[in-house]
Design a protein around this motif. Structure first.
Motif, PDB file in Angstrom:
ATOM      1  N   MET A   1       0.843  -1.191   0.000  1.00  9.99           N
ATOM      2  CA  MET A   1       0.000   0.000   0.000  1.00  9.99           C
ATOM      3  C   MET A   1       0.886   1.251   0.000  1.00  9.99           C
ATOM      4  O   MET A   1       1.699   1.434   0.904  1.00  9.99           O
ATOM      5  N   LYS A   2       0.702   2.068  -1.021  1.00  7.10           N
ATOM      6  CA  LYS A   2       1.471   3.301  -1.118  1.00  7.10           C
ATOM      7  C   LYS A   2       0.537   4.494  -1.319  1.00  7.10           C
ATOM      8  O   LYS A   2      -0.491   4.381  -1.987  1.00  7.10           O
TER       9      LYS A   2
ATOM     10  N   THR B   1      -8.995   0.783  -3.672  1.00  6.69           N
ATOM     11  CA  THR B   1      -9.795   1.526  -2.692  1.00  6.69           C
ATOM     12  C   THR B   1     -10.424   0.615  -1.643  1.00  6.69           C
ATOM     13  O   THR B   1     -10.516   0.979  -0.466  1.00  6.69           O
ATOM     14  N   GLN B   2     -10.843  -0.573  -2.047  1.00  7.68           N
ATOM     15  CA  GLN B   2     -11.461  -1.486  -1.088  1.00  7.68           C
ATOM     16  C   GLN B   2     -10.474  -1.883   0.002  1.00  7.68           C
ATOM     17  O   GLN B   2     -10.822  -1.934   1.191  1.00  7.68           O
TER      18      GLN B   2
ATOM     19  N   SER C   1     -10.481   6.169   4.899  1.00 11.01           N
ATOM     20  CA  SER C   1     -11.408   6.615   3.851  1.00 11.01           C
ATOM     21  C   SER C   1     -10.627   7.254   2.711  1.00 11.01           C
ATOM     22  O   SER C   1      -9.588   7.894   2.925  1.00 11.01           O
ATOM     23  N   VAL C   2     -11.115   7.058   1.494  1.00 14.82           N
ATOM     24  CA  VAL C   2     -10.428   7.570   0.306  1.00 14.82           C
ATOM     25  C   VAL C   2     -11.402   8.403  -0.512  1.00 14.82           C
ATOM     26  O   VAL C   2     -12.624   8.263  -0.379  1.00 14.82           O
TER      27      VAL C   2
END
Length: 521
Positions: free
Chosen positions: A1-2, A11-12, A20-21
């Protein structure tokens, strides 16, 4: 994850980790920003990344705007390369709740990042008539009309205000389009400070023959160039190791803080308190963003902005900070929240704010003073995840006491219902500051005091005062200084009470704790 654009393909995974994104089309927003810029911000530090960029992120999420903010830094361009561009202009905001919870959110309110030296791109932005707002968090020192910027003229600006004036000149030559310039720094009358800096540089250029007076007339025409005042309140401390460890544990890579060549300690993430307030004077030359749709942001008249600021700096926050700062240093505390675990210090700030200050506070109506101060005392100051150091807050106290305490004292003097001699806890703080100036803690040990422009002068007046020794009126020379306090404390009769409290505080080792116990137990 970056923390890069790749996360939009994951996103999931991020959501499952409790982060949250953005749900809006970030790439489309960036394209809109490049073509039709609306907002440029100078000062790419944490208050911008964690609060102001978050405002735009909220408006984007609500579909109320379609462009991001363009971040510019003229002081530390390493930030643009190593914190902005490296992470695709994304910010990982971590709000620290007092119960230990961390609220994590990826912000994409920044549409582009630009170095202050990139004059080509900056001129393109300022010459574009779609640009509506230029805002600033460059610290109070950044609003200086320096001699080098005036002497160099518009073609070779060095500092932020010189760069701004040069870009405004480009806009003037291109189309004379209206623009709103908003200082969001935590200083009184910030709009006027910004306006003065711009005016002084432009006037200097006129006098030196670099430009004609038409440009000066342009920036001083309020329908074309506006300088609204603001009040901002949010703590965004240094990146915390605990936050870094938590993010690393979640699997986020390359998230550690860096130190830039300008010695800025900064991370891809921003840790901040939950509380945030931005009050903006309703003085816009063009379309106003829908700021009112964002919690914690208020647009109102100039007088109300001043009332909110006065409420904060004279009663509901700043005086309490100073009280904790001076006593915290003397008693050996390194964190504000630890002080609030001491019932005597908690009582002290309650008495200064809720009891003595609230009697004269002006209610600005848009923010309730009692609710604000309750949040400060019982939620913000007690938050163990906001690593605020009393020594940091004690910096430049001589420049702060006039506003933080002098204004309340003057209100008591003017009142026909209140007696200034009834004050006890504000005098106890002032006496505590005098005790702090001795440079000795409550154990009798030497301590290093925070920088203060009047430190040498003030300490020289107290040099004959020793812990456990006699007091012979040495503090009167300080207490009678109306420039320092905004009022002559000897003349108004309050000095004698402060001196009596000071004598108690210097009685010997442990006298500070004993005095606090006497008045605040």
């Amino acid at each position: 994850m970056k923390l890069t654009n790749d996360l939009f393909n994951q996103t999931q995974m991020w959501e499952e980790k409790g982060i949250s994104v953005p749900t809006f089309d970030v790439l489309k927003m960036r394209e809109n920003t490049k073509q039709n810029p609306t907002w440029v911000h100078f000062g790419a530090g944490n208050i911008f990344r964690g609060f102001i960029a978050g405002i735009q992120n909220t408006l984007l999420e609500k579909g109320l705007v379609d462009t991001g903010i363009i971040a510019v830094d003229t002081f530390d361009e390493d930030i643009i390369d190593n914190i902005y561009k490296k992470y695709d202009d994304l910010v990982l905001l971590v709000k620290l709740k007092s119960n230990g919870d961390m609220q994590k959110q990826v912000l994409a309110g920044i549409g582009e990042s630009v170095k202050g030296s990139d004059t080509v791109r900056l001129k393109q932005l300022f010459e574009n008539p779609t640009l509506q707002i230029v805002s600033f968090t460059v610290t109070e020192k950044g609003y200086q009309a320096t001699a080098v910027d005036i002497d160099n003229g518009p073609d070779k600006p060095v500092h932020a205000m010189g760069v701004l004036c040069s870009l405004l000149l480009a806009r003037f030559k291109a189309n004379q389009a209206p623009i709103t310039l908003i200082s969001m720094d935590n200083c009184s009358n910030n709009g006027e400070i910004l306006k003065t800096a711009v005016k002084d540089i432009a006037l200097g250029w006129v006098k030196k023959g670099y430009i004609n007076r038409d440009f000066l007339d342009y920036i001083l025409t309020e329908t074309l160039v506006a300088f609204p005042c603001t009040m901002i309140d949010k703590i965004t401390p240094r990146p915390a190791k605990e936050v870094e460890d938590e993010l690393t544990k979640l699997g986020i890579e390359d998230i550690s803080p860096i130190v830039t060549s300008k010695n800025t300690f900064i991370a891809p993430f921003v840790n901040a308190e939950v509380a945030e307030y931005l009050v903006i004077e309703d003085k816009f030359t063009n379309s106003q963003p829908p700021f009112k749709e964002v919690d914690g942001v208020y647009v109102t008249d100039g007088n109300t902005v001043k009332q909110v600021e006065t409420m904060k700096v004279t009663t509901c926050l700043n005086p309490l900070h100073t009280a904790l700062a001076v006593y915290g240093v003397i008693l050996g505390y390194d964190r504000i929240y630890k002080e609030m675990e001491n019932p005597m210090l908690k009582t002290l700030v309650e008495k200064v704010g809720l009891e003595e200050g609230m009697k004269v506070v002006v209610d600005p109506l848009i923010i309730n003073p009692k609710e604000f101060i309750d949040e400060v005392i019982y939620e913000r100051f007690t938050n163990p995840f906001i690593p605020d150091d009393p020594a940091r807050i004690a910096t430049d106290t001589s420049q702060k006491v006039k506003i933080r305490f002098g204004e309340t004292i003057k209100e008591y003097i003017k009142s026909d219902k209140l007696d200034v001699n009834d004050l006890t806890y504000i005098p106890l703080v002032i006496a505590g500051w005098l005790r702090y100036l001795m440079g000795v803690n409550d154990k009798g040990e030497h301590i290093t005091l925070s920088p203060d422009p009047l430190m040498t002068q003030l300490q020289s007046k107290l040099q004959s005062v020793k812990l456990g020794g006699s007091y012979n009126g040495e503090a009167k020379a300080i207490l009678s200084d109306a420039q320092l306090f905004g009022v002559d404390l000897v003349e108004c009769g309050l000095a004698s009470k402060i001196e009596e409290l000071f004598k108690e505080l210097i009685a010997g080792v442990g006298a500070v704790e004993a005095t606090l116990k006497k008045y605040c137990a």
